[in-house]
Scaffold this motif. Structure first.
Motif, PDB file in Angstrom:
ATOM      1  N   ASP A   9     -67.526 -12.788 -42.676  1.00 35.08           N
ATOM      2  CA  ASP A   9     -66.090 -12.571 -42.665  1.00 35.08           C
ATOM      3  C   ASP A   9     -65.441 -13.766 -41.970  1.00 35.08           C
ATOM      4  O   ASP A   9     -65.096 -13.703 -40.800  1.00 35.08           O
ATOM      5  CB  ASP A   9     -65.759 -11.264 -41.940  1.00 35.08           C
ATOM      6  N   ILE A  10     -65.326 -14.862 -42.701  1.00 39.97           N
ATOM      7  CA  ILE A  10     -64.747 -16.072 -42.126  1.00 39.97           C
ATOM      8  C   ILE A  10     -63.257 -16.088 -42.433  1.00 39.97           C
ATOM      9  O   ILE A  10     -62.849 -16.105 -43.581  1.00 39.97           O
ATOM     10  CB  ILE A  10     -65.456 -17.329 -42.671  1.00 39.97           C
ATOM     11  N   ARG A  11     -62.464 -16.056 -41.374  1.00 43.89           N
ATOM     12  CA  ARG A  11     -61.020 -16.007 -41.533  1.00 43.89           C
ATOM     13  C   ARG A  11     -60.335 -17.304 -41.125  1.00 43.89           C
ATOM     14  O   ARG A  11     -59.149 -17.444 -41.283  1.00 43.89           O
ATOM     15  CB  ARG A  11     -60.451 -14.866 -40.686  1.00 43.89           C
ATOM     16  N   CYS A  12     -61.098 -18.227 -40.578  1.00 42.84           N
ATOM     17  CA  CYS A  12     -60.517 -19.448 -40.033  1.00 42.84           C
ATOM     18  C   CYS A  12     -61.408 -20.636 -40.391  1.00 42.84           C
ATOM     19  O   CYS A  12     -62.637 -20.515 -40.351  1.00 42.84           O
ATOM     20  CB  CYS A  12     -60.414 -19.287 -38.516  1.00 42.84           C
ATOM     21  N   PRO A  13     -60.841 -21.784 -40.724  1.00 39.30           N
ATOM     22  CA  PRO A  13     -61.663 -22.959 -41.018  1.00 39.30           C
ATOM     23  C   PRO A  13     -62.573 -23.353 -39.851  1.00 39.30           C
ATOM     24  O   PRO A  13     -63.666 -23.872 -40.068  1.00 39.30           O
ATOM     25  CB  PRO A  13     -60.637 -24.060 -41.306  1.00 39.30           C
ATOM     26  N   LEU A  14     -62.142 -23.085 -38.625  1.00 39.68           N
ATOM     27  CA  LEU A  14     -62.979 -23.392 -37.467  1.00 39.68           C
ATOM     28  C   LEU A  14     -64.268 -22.577 -37.511  1.00 39.68           C
ATOM     29  O   LEU A  14     -65.353 -23.097 -37.238  1.00 39.68           O
ATOM     30  CB  LEU A  14     -62.228 -23.113 -36.162  1.00 39.68           C
ATOM     31  N   GLU A  15     -64.166 -21.306 -37.877  1.00 40.15           N
ATOM     32  CA  GLU A  15     -65.363 -20.470 -37.997  1.00 40.15           C
ATOM     33  C   GLU A  15     -66.305 -21.031 -39.064  1.00 40.15           C
ATOM     34  O   GLU A  15     -67.519 -21.034 -38.885  1.00 40.15           O
ATOM     35  CB  GLU A  15     -64.974 -19.034 -38.359  1.00 40.15           C
ATOM     36  N   TYR A  16     -65.744 -21.514 -40.151  1.00 40.18           N
ATOM     37  CA  TYR A  16     -66.555 -22.123 -41.208  1.00 40.18           C
ATOM     38  C   TYR A  16     -67.285 -23.354 -40.683  1.00 40.18           C
ATOM     39  O   TYR A  16     -68.483 -23.517 -40.888  1.00 40.18           O
ATOM     40  CB  TYR A  16     -65.659 -22.483 -42.401  1.00 40.18           C
ATOM     41  N   GLY A  17     -66.553 -24.224 -39.982  1.00 39.26           N
ATOM     42  CA  GLY A  17     -67.158 -25.430 -39.429  1.00 39.26           C
ATOM     43  C   GLY A  17     -68.242 -25.115 -38.418  1.00 39.26           C
ATOM     44  O   GLY A  17     -69.325 -25.712 -38.436  1.00 39.26           O
TER      45      GLY A  17
END
Length: 123
Positions: A9-17
């Motif tokens: 549940d990735i809601r932010c590009p920072l979490e993806y990175g």
């Protein structure tokens, strides 16, 4: 292979990175390959210090699947495999150097282990 019960549940590009290069060994492998350019598995293993073969292999697979590292196999005897950063992987290096610069302001030099990375020019 382990499969999570729930989808990410990735809601932010920072979490993806952070999912891609935020693991304990991910950034270290990226930095070593940025410094050395191309390494064979055994050379990379020697550069890493204190990482098991299983963790190194798993982390390399993770970085390869995310397009950060390229694995090139040569059809030779004995077989030869080399690892290097992709363009996407090289684009992460300035970000990691910025994190090093930021952390340098807060870390006590006495806390650094002699085995930890001291290759960054973060000053």
């Amino acid at each position: 292979m382990y499969k999570p019960k729930l989808e990410k549940d990735i809601r932010c590009p920072l979490e993806y990175g952070l999912d891609i290069f935020g693991g304990k060994w991910d950034s270290r492998i990226i930095c070593v390959l940025a410094n050395k350019k191309t390494l064979r598995y055994t050379q990379l293993r020697k550069e890493m210090v204190n990482i098991t073969d299983a963790v190194l292999a798993s982390t390399l697979k993770h970085l390869i699947s995310n397009g950060i590292i390229e694995r090139k196999s040569y059809d030779e005897i004995p077989p030869r495999t080399e690892y290097s950063l992709t363009l996407r992987g090289e684009s992460v290096v300035p970000i990691l150097l910025d994190i090093c610069r930021w952390a340098h302001g807060f870390i006590n030099e006495d806390e650094l282990s002699p085995y930890q990375c001291r290759k960054c020019d973060f000053k």
